[in-house]
Design an enzyme around this catalytic site. Structure first.
Site, PDB file in Angstrom:
ATOM      1  N   HIS A 175      56.105 -47.294  62.357  1.00  0.00           N
ATOM      2  CA  HIS A 175      56.295 -46.411  63.867  1.00  0.00           C
ATOM      3  C   HIS A 175      55.996 -45.972  64.094  1.00  0.00           C
ATOM      4  O   HIS A 175      56.232 -44.401  62.924  1.00  0.00           O
ATOM      5  CB  HIS A 175      57.281 -46.970  64.361  1.00  0.00           C
ATOM      6  CG  HIS A 175      58.571 -47.339  65.729  1.00  0.00           C
ATOM      7  ND1 HIS A 175      57.938 -45.936  66.506  1.00  0.00           N
ATOM      8  CD2 HIS A 175      58.216 -48.129  67.150  1.00  0.00           C
ATOM      9  CE1 HIS A 175      58.468 -46.228  67.714  1.00  0.00           C
ATOM     10  NE2 HIS A 175      58.171 -47.585  68.120  1.00  0.00           N
ATOM     11  N   ASP A 216      59.054 -54.919  66.791  1.00  0.00           N
ATOM     12  CA  ASP A 216      58.427 -56.312  66.798  1.00  0.00           C
ATOM     13  C   ASP A 216      58.320 -57.251  65.476  1.00  0.00           C
ATOM     14  O   ASP A 216      57.924 -58.476  65.847  1.00  0.00           O
ATOM     15  CB  ASP A 216      56.821 -56.214  66.846  1.00  0.00           C
ATOM     16  CG  ASP A 216      56.039 -55.443  68.012  1.00  0.00           C
ATOM     17  OD1 ASP A 216      55.974 -54.350  68.327  1.00  0.00           O
ATOM     18  OD2 ASP A 216      56.948 -56.205  69.258  1.00  0.00           O
TER      19      ASP A 216
HETATM   20  C1  SDX Z   1      55.817 -50.954  69.469  1.00  0.00           C
HETATM   21  O1  SDX Z   1      55.936 -46.333  70.307  1.00  0.00           O
HETATM   22  C2  SDX Z   1      56.692 -47.317  70.778  1.00  0.00           C
HETATM   23  O2  SDX Z   1      57.905 -46.594  70.997  1.00  0.00           O
HETATM   24  C3  SDX Z   1      56.364 -48.869  70.758  1.00  0.00           C
HETATM   25  C4  SDX Z   1      57.518 -49.915  70.742  1.00  0.00           C
HETATM   26  C5  SDX Z   1      58.048 -49.141  72.272  1.00  0.00           C
HETATM   27  O3  SDX Z   1      58.962 -50.541  72.660  1.00  0.00           O
HETATM   28  O4  SDX Z   1      56.796 -48.548  72.786  1.00  0.00           O
HETATM   29  O5  SDX Z   1      58.373 -48.294  70.312  1.00  0.00           O
HETATM   30  C6  SDX Z   1      56.592 -50.927  70.804  1.00  0.00           C
HETATM   31  O6  SDX Z   1      54.202 -50.715  69.920  1.00  0.00           O
HETATM   32  C7  SDX Z   1      56.469 -51.273  67.571  1.00  0.00           C
HETATM   33  C8  SDX Z   1      54.100 -50.729  67.141  1.00  0.00           C
HETATM   34  C9  SDX Z   1      54.127 -52.090  67.253  1.00  0.00           C
HETATM   35  N1  SDX Z   1      52.543 -51.794  66.237  1.00  0.00           N
HETATM   36  C10 SDX Z   1      52.815 -52.653  64.702  1.00  0.00           C
HETATM   37  O7  SDX Z   1      53.696 -53.169  64.356  1.00  0.00           O
HETATM   38  C11 SDX Z   1      51.556 -52.444  64.463  1.00  0.00           C
HETATM   39  C12 SDX Z   1      51.704 -52.289  62.967  1.00  0.00           C
HETATM   40  N2  SDX Z   1      52.270 -51.313  62.606  1.00  0.00           N
HETATM   41  C13 SDX Z   1      51.075 -49.273  63.041  1.00  0.00           C
HETATM   42  O8  SDX Z   1      49.884 -49.912  62.677  1.00  0.00           O
HETATM   43  C14 SDX Z   1      51.530 -48.454  62.517  1.00  0.00           C
HETATM   44  O9  SDX Z   1      52.587 -48.221  62.472  1.00  0.00           O
HETATM   45  C15 SDX Z   1      51.587 -47.781  64.302  1.00  0.00           C
HETATM   46  C16 SDX Z   1      50.737 -48.231  65.113  1.00  0.00           C
HETATM   47  C17 SDX Z   1      53.338 -48.434  64.647  1.00  0.00           C
HETATM   48  C18 SDX Z   1      51.986 -46.588  63.787  1.00  0.00           C
HETATM   49  O10 SDX Z   1      50.999 -45.565  63.761  1.00  0.00           O
HETATM   50  P1  SDX Z   1      50.927 -44.066  63.416  1.00  0.00           P
HETATM   51  O11 SDX Z   1      51.791 -43.236  64.297  1.00  0.00           O
HETATM   52  O12 SDX Z   1      49.413 -43.777  63.859  1.00  0.00           O
HETATM   53  O13 SDX Z   1      51.040 -43.962  61.628  1.00  0.00           O
HETATM   54  P2  SDX Z   1      49.313 -44.659  61.274  1.00  0.00           P
HETATM   55  O14 SDX Z   1      48.114 -45.445  61.748  1.00  0.00           O
HETATM   56  O15 SDX Z   1      48.444 -42.773  60.798  1.00  0.00           O
HETATM   57  O16 SDX Z   1      49.824 -44.348  59.572  1.00  0.00           O
HETATM   58  C19 SDX Z   1      50.370 -42.958  58.345  1.00  0.00           C
HETATM   59  C20 SDX Z   1      50.171 -44.817  57.096  1.00  0.00           C
HETATM   60  C21 SDX Z   1      48.504 -44.763  56.961  1.00  0.00           C
HETATM   61  O17 SDX Z   1      48.420 -44.604  55.057  1.00  0.00           O
HETATM   62  P3  SDX Z   1      47.482 -43.161  55.299  1.00  0.00           P
HETATM   63  O18 SDX Z   1      46.909 -43.086  55.795  1.00  0.00           O
HETATM   64  O19 SDX Z   1      48.636 -41.995  55.516  1.00  0.00           O
HETATM   65  O20 SDX Z   1      48.011 -43.680  54.091  1.00  0.00           O
HETATM   66  O21 SDX Z   1      50.758 -44.984  57.147  1.00  0.00           O
HETATM   67  C22 SDX Z   1      50.077 -46.596  56.907  1.00  0.00           C
HETATM   68  C23 SDX Z   1      48.832 -46.179  57.845  1.00  0.00           C
HETATM   69  O22 SDX Z   1      48.028 -47.003  56.955  1.00  0.00           O
HETATM   70  N3  SDX Z   1      50.588 -47.483  57.876  1.00  0.00           N
HETATM   71  C24 SDX Z   1      50.860 -48.737  57.167  1.00  0.00           C
HETATM   72  C25 SDX Z   1      51.232 -49.038  58.307  1.00  0.00           C
HETATM   73  N4  SDX Z   1      51.668 -49.334  59.912  1.00  0.00           N
HETATM   74  C26 SDX Z   1      51.314 -47.727  59.069  1.00  0.00           C
HETATM   75  N5  SDX Z   1      50.040 -49.401  56.162  1.00  0.00           N
HETATM   76  C27 SDX Z   1      49.655 -51.149  56.498  1.00  0.00           C
HETATM   77  N6  SDX Z   1      51.003 -50.975  57.269  1.00  0.00           N
HETATM   78  C28 SDX Z   1      51.243 -50.767  58.577  1.00  0.00           C
HETATM   79  N7  SDX Z   1      51.967 -51.963  59.258  1.00  0.00           N
END
Ligand code: SDX
Length: 429
Positions: free
Chosen positions: A307, A364
């Site tokens: 998140h 989710d």
């Molecule tokens: C919602 O904003 C809100 O409040 C949203 C929400 C709401 O109520 O409105 O809470 C609802 O959208 C919840 C999130 C639902 N999405 C997912 O579950 C999709 C999977 N999660 C991700 O794609 C990710 O965690 C995000 C999009 C939710 C957040 O992404 P960020 O904050 O941009 O973080 P990032 O992508 O830069 O990740 C940081 C690190 C990275 O690794 P490094 O580059 O540091 O090596 O964490 C890793 C990412 O690769 N990472 C994951 C991961 N999520 C982040 N690796 C594997 N699996 C994951 N799910």
């Protein structure tokens, strides 16, 4: 009063005011930065940028805290109802009994959509994703209520527009589902409560009316409360940005639906169930998928994990996880993917990659298991998220209008070609 922030640029010192929130959050107000220094700031994804000040929702990502208008989400999920929470978010205070009754009755009287809108549904292919249908029909409300286009309309007209979208969205959503399975649409029945009416419109058949099951009604009411608002997330920021141009509420909500649709945002609940089904079909080997999620060469992500703000447990995920056991037990359903989800959570939360990056289950991760248990089809999961988020979008749009916020128009740093002269095509070789 906190002292101003000091910024030194090219040897010159600038003082910028500091803004402190109710919970002592701090921000440097850069409203005048460009006028003073010619500099702007850059923050891809707005990870460190506040777009507004708001009185609606407070969340603390480090401590897993979420409050609507100051009330903890745990108390609201346990003791309130979705319609009461919608009133609280939109109008700022918990309603009295007479206020809630009036709010409820007004909504019951506006649940029908114009009969001509039924033709829109017949034009969509049955395989149309419901989010595309719901967003389009929601935007079309502005064509049936042209008075909603007037940005200077009095507040009683805005409140009528708010009542109409709250009342009609469940009908629009359920009709998208009816149409997708080739069934006639179910008209709302105002004897039902908000959630009962939605379930009736989703599941009644011409041959027999759906009997709302209290277990299902309570579970869905709780899920909608948990999704109702979440401060400046992607779709809510979209609603505010679109609304800041004085676009109408229906169009702003439709834009929010489209932003929510993405699998990184509200589309994640559908992606989680598809992921869990894939793991189940692949023998339930959760470790294999945890390794895939960590592999930078593999596009696979653990959907429902991580998140932008929560770097601890998403408090909503905790509540939904508990509700999963409760609802499935009461309905006598054993869904093997619930066991897989719990195992996946357990394995991931012990893995250094997830621990280091503070990746926890989000809202989710478990919600789809309940949706499936109450009979909602997977491609309607994001529509369910939108149904829950609707009062939050409305509240945030209303706050932006009340605050007379300026049209949103971010700046940029240009990194393209320097000035160059046009060359006729004949001379381009
Ligand atoms: C919602 O904003 C809100 O409040 C949203 C929400 C709401 O109520 O409105 O809470 C609802 O959208 C919840 C999130 C639902 N999405 C997912 O579950 C999709 C999977 N999660 C991700 O794609 C990710 O965690 C995000 C999009 C939710 C957040 O992404 P960020 O904050 O941009 O973080 P990032 O992508 O830069 O990740 C940081 C690190 C990275 O690794 P490094 O580059 O540091 O090596 O964490 C890793 C990412 O690769 N990472 C994951 C991961 N999520 C982040 N690796 C594997 N699996 C994951 N799910």
């Amino acid at each position: 009063m906190p002292e101003n922030a000091k910024l030194v640029l090219e040897g010159k010192e600038y003082e910028l005011p500091v803004v402190t929130g109710t919970e002592n959050e701090k921000a440097v107000d850069i409203t005048r930065l460009r006028d003073l220094s010619g500099y702007i700031t850059l923050d891809s994804g707005y990870k460190n940028t506040g777009a507004t000040v708001s009185k609606i929702t407070y969340l603390d990502g480090e401590n897993g805290i979420l409050r609507y208008r100051g009330y903890p989400i745990e108390q609201l999920a346990e003791r309130s109802t979705f319609l009461e929470v919608a009133y609280l978010l939109i109008y700022g205070e918990l309603p009295t009994r007479s206020q809630l009754d009036e709010f409820d009755n007004n909504i019951r009287r506006h649940t029908l959509i114009h009969e001509d809108m039924k033709r829109f549904y017949q034009a969509y292919p049955t395989y149309a994703h419901p989010m595309g249908v719901v967003a389009s029909v929601t935007c079309s409300l502005s064509t049936f209520y042209p008075e909603s286009l007037n940005p200077n309309r009095p507040w009683e007209k805005i409140n009528l527009t708010i009542t109409r979208i709250l009342a009609k969205f469940p009908t629009i959503a359920a009709w998208a589902y009816n149409n997708s399975i080739g069934h006639p649409v179910n008209y709302p029945k105002n004897k039902y409560s908000y959630v009962e009416n939605f379930l009736h419109m989703m599941f009644s058949k011409p041959t027999e009316e759906y009997e709302p099951d209290p277990v299902v009604v309570n579970a869905l009411d709780k899920l909608l409360i948990l999704h109702a608002d979440h401060e400046q997330n992607c779709s809510t920021s979209t609603v505010r940005l679109v609304g800041s141009s004085q676009a109408n509420l229906y169009g702003s909500i439709a834009a929010g639906c489209i932003a929510l649709w993405g699998p990184l945002h509200g589309g994640a609940n559908q992606a989680v169930i598809e992921m869990l089904d894939q793991i189940h079909a692949d023998g339930g080997n959760v470790q294999k998928y945890v390794e895939k999620a960590k592999d930078k060469n593999d596009p696979f992500r653990l959907m429902g994990f991580g998140h932008r703000v929560y770097k601890n447990f998403d408090p909503r995920a905790k509540i939904i996880k508990k509700a999963c056991d409760d609802v499935l037990n009461k309905l006598g359903i054993h869904d093997p993917v619930l066991d897989i989800a719990k195992k996946l959570e357990e394995v991931a939360l012990q893995d250094e990659y997830f621990v280091e990056r503070k990746l926890y289950p989000n809202v989710d991760f478990y919600s789809g298991i309940i949706y499936r248990a109450i009979g909602i089809p997977v491609d309607m999961f994001t529509v369910m998220f939108a149904l829950g988020r609707l009062p939050g979008w409305i509240a945030q749009w209303k706050e932006m209008v009340e605050n007379k916020e300026p049209i949103g128009r971010p700046r940029q740093i240009y990194t393209g070609a320097a000035k160059r002269d046009y060359v006729n095509i004949a001379e381009r070789g």
